[in-house]
Scaffold this active site. Sequence first.
Site, PDB file in Angstrom:
ATOM      1  CD  GLU A 189      51.085  49.795  34.645  1.00  0.00           C
ATOM      2  OE1 GLU A 189      50.670  49.637  33.485  1.00  0.00           O
ATOM      3  OE2 GLU A 189      50.809  49.371  35.622  1.00  0.00           O
ATOM      4  CG  ASP A 240      44.648  46.568  34.527  1.00  0.00           C
ATOM      5  OD1 ASP A 240      45.903  46.718  34.933  1.00  0.00           O
ATOM      6  OD2 ASP A 240      44.011  45.699  34.004  1.00  0.00           O
TER       7      ASP A 240
END
Length: 939
Positions: free
Chosen positions: A521, A518
């Site tokens: 980005e 997770d």
Amino acid sequence: MGLSSNFPVAGLLIGFSLLACLYINHLSSHADRLVMSVRDEQNVNRAHELFHTRVSNPPKPQNDSRSVSHTKKYQKAVVPRVSECTMAVESRFDCARDRVLSQGECEERGCCYSPLNDSTGPPWCFYPRLYPGYKMGPLTPTARGQAATLTRASPSYLPRDISTLSLEVIEEARGCLHFTLKDPTSQRYEVPLPGGIPQSKVDTQDVLYTTEYQSNPFGFIVRRKSNGRVIVNTTVAPLLFADQYLQLSTSLASSFVSGLGEHYTSLRLDLNWTSLTLWNRDMAPHANANLYGSHPFYIVQEEDGFAHGVFLLNSNAIEVMLQPTPALTWVSTGGILDLFIFLGPDPQSVIRQYLQIIGYPMMPPYWSLGFHLCRWGYTTSNTTRKVAQHMHNASFPMDVQWNDLDYADKQRVFTFDPWRFGDLPEMVEEFHKRGMKYILILDPGISSTSLPGTYTPFDDGLKRDVFIKNATGHILIGKVWPGPTAFPDFTNPETRQWWEDCIRDFHSKVPVDGLWIDMNEPANFVQGSVEGCPGSDVENPPYTPKVVGGQLNSGTLCMSAQQKLSIHYNLHNLYGLTEAYATHSALIKIRRKRPFVLSRSSFPGIGRYSAVWTGDIRSDWEQLRFSIPAVLRFGLFGVPLVGADICGFGGDTTEELCVRWMQLGAFYPFMRNHNDRLNAPQEPYVFGQKAQEAMRSALNLRYSLLPFLYTLFHHAHTSADTVARPLFMEFPADPNCQTIDRQFLWGSSLLISPVLEQGAEELAAYLPPSTWYSLHNGQPFYSVGQYLLLSAPLDTINVHVREGHIIPQQVPALTTSASRANPFFLTVALSAGGWAWGDLFWDDGDSLDTFEMQNYCYVIFMAGQSQIVSNPLKLNGALDGLVLGWLQVFGVPSPPRYVLANGEKVSDFTYRTDTKVLTVTNLALPMSEAFTVQWALSR
Ligand SMILES: *[C@@H]1O[C@H](CO)[C@@H](O)[C@H](O)[C@H]1NC(C)=O
Ligand SMILES: *[C@@H]1O[C@H](CO)[C@@H](O)[C@H](O)[C@H]1NC(C)=O
Ligand SMILES: *[C@@H]1O[C@H](CO)[C@@H](O)[C@H](O)[C@H]1NC(C)=O
Ligand SMILES: *[C@@H]1O[C@H](CO)[C@@H](O)[C@H](O)[C@H]1NC(C)=O
Ligand SMILES: *[C@@H]1O[C@H](CO)[C@@H](O)[C@H](O)[C@H]1NC(C)=O
Ligand SMILES: *[C@@H]1O[C@H](CO)[C@@H](O)[C@H](O)[C@H]1NC(C)=O
């Protein structure tokens, strides 16, 4: 878990295969398909090795943080003549994309100025018909195709304009054309494409395209050879190429365009002066925002069932403008223009050609196709145990129990809380004993403030120099869940080794079955770093695409941060992909079994290593509905193992919403129910008995279909077929299918029509021309291509089987470990002529490379002339002991007089004259042997 839109604060891996690229036709015979698959796989493996070579030889960084002054003034242009500016407003291309211009400034650029009432639609400042640009020199042959030099007499209006470019046009294959535009004098950043380009030139006799050039100003046109249709026409607007601003426009062959993820949109993109930014960002999905992944690929549906695709291989921040001309403009803030055009001619071939460039998807472990249950807020191991026990007691099939960050000690990865999760290793062993699997979250940020000697991942990482540095060479510190954190640089081979060591050490204590990566980005709760970012042209480029937060470094690292291969400015969009690659490789080495990785951030090629989910969606009906196009798009991007958080992650679900979501989610290729901390619970067992019954039935339906789903994944892995498939892929010549994204297919044979509206108990579903049988009862619908009103009470999701197909199924159980031992059954949907075909791929479900090592079973099933035969084309023992228990045949015209199985009379069969369904039960035909079931029709 990450940031919600309410809180805005908060190749590389790419395979290339010439052989594969040659085999672009959709091959009809399965034997051919297998041959092709083997070759593809070899090439994918070769590309895999090449990645390593390439990484040790990185391209030079571009756009370094030094601010170069760029005052070489472009020549003052003449104001264009009125006739040059008279055009339909749809044909205007924006001359002031980089910044808002006054009339004077616009005309100083030599552009046309004509204000409109609406400032959100067509541009006011736009290029005249002829605008000075690059001039193309003669085309000369090269080993790979053709090349030419482009020069411009005077620089454009952009800072650090590049006045000489080299164009190379590479004929990759019959259906695959490749243009590159680079600076011949200095090496710019390029997305590391391992293996580069095949050296042998392809026979151009039967290519699917023709090319034409306009030499001044430069532009190119690509047509489909068979019908002359213009696929790409870049002469519609000038090419611009400056250090931090690259722009290329093209007309579009139709207004049916899909792709360009990751965004919250319908499957067909809106061309009404919209823009889509590709810049990976931790942001709860909502309209007009750049989200977690970047996929610079689009597919256009032409008329008459043809389709083509375009891929811009570029990892910088990209903005794509769409306008109703129809036309599209790419703007990238760096790198080179590396454009692939795939001519199809059908949509599935377009995807296959695209995946021949970026890599075919991995084969998932069988258990990962089961049901997954997760929540942020299972605060102890005992709570987590109780959840799984509840599921079991209430007879809900479930394979994988998950934990979010609750398990970690002070939210630091590679640790577990000694009080709340002190017996985590034992808990995982308990799950394993019950045939279940366990996965937990793993964020990339490594806490940097633990006392030295108390947190090995950071201490060891420091020693081994694995972290991303800031512009002055110190470790860049940001803030994520554990507080101050350093970020591993996964483009560094040493980092990948360190990551593997961390996982190995943790796995030796907590034997997880997969990892959930997770926040990759990467997400950062402070802008750039705890020190901020230095002022420079990479932090504040001359042009910044429309991004959430307004700046490229919002919610992530400084653009000037240094990684092994280049600066973060160039590599940002690759962070999740590089982490997925490192995690996938580590799990292979540690577990020696098929790895499972789930990533939030993505880039082309990630499907080779990871599943993806669509992030922190809300529990509401609109998000339920938009999860379908999101899932279908990832299929186009080569990520077939994808799903959305069932019942929604943010906010409270309702019982009805959650039932409908479990029903739709039973047909997400990846099926996980996941919830945020403070919300109402949404595990299936918390609802009323009727709701539970509906959810149980959806789960049992999915589990019964897993042999079929697994076989679809085999075809995705070996032939780049899509799994969850938009209707237009399968019925490209049917105009009704062009925009449908409330229904979808599994493979070519199952049509799924979920309820997406609150309170609805029926829905209008489109059935393409064919006979479709209800999977529930075999009721046929003879569709000429029409919408039908289907009944859909709360306990029902409508699923239809297409005529001519055989679906291999298995009696469901509470886990796949158990269901895999159950009897198989077949659903046979006869065509009008009484024929049908189906297949089954079967192996142990968990070993590495079973297809590549020839360690699997492959059986085909054929129906015709009142009989069904199986033909085991390949056996390895995996089907030994398994039997076909029963079958149902849809569309048997009249009652059979008797039924024979392997020549012997069968007493247990029924025939329903209303639905024309023949059911044969109480069989026990070994799956590993050829069998025949015949019936004699009464005359
Ligand atoms: C623009 O607005 C003006 C004044 O409101 C109106 O008279 C004119 O018709 C509008 N033009 C268009 C093209 O809509
Ligand atoms: C390409 O676009 C230009 C500009 O719109 C147009 O004049 C030209 O006819 C187009 N070429 C083709 C082959 O369609
Ligand atoms: C395009 O958008 C404008 C303004 O948002 C709207 O008025 C117009 O109706 C839209 N056109 C189409 C074809 O949807
Ligand atoms: C599950 O069922 C067992 C046996 O009936 C019972 O002891 C246990 O408390 C139940 N657990 C949950 C969480 O419902
Ligand atoms: C979990 O439950 C067991 C049995 O009730 C108990 O002995 C144990 O202390 C609990 N563990 C934690 C961490 O609360
Ligand atoms: C890099 O980090 C060091 C140590 O935190 C800090 O002193 C320096 O100012 C940072 N450099 C930049 C350019 O932010």
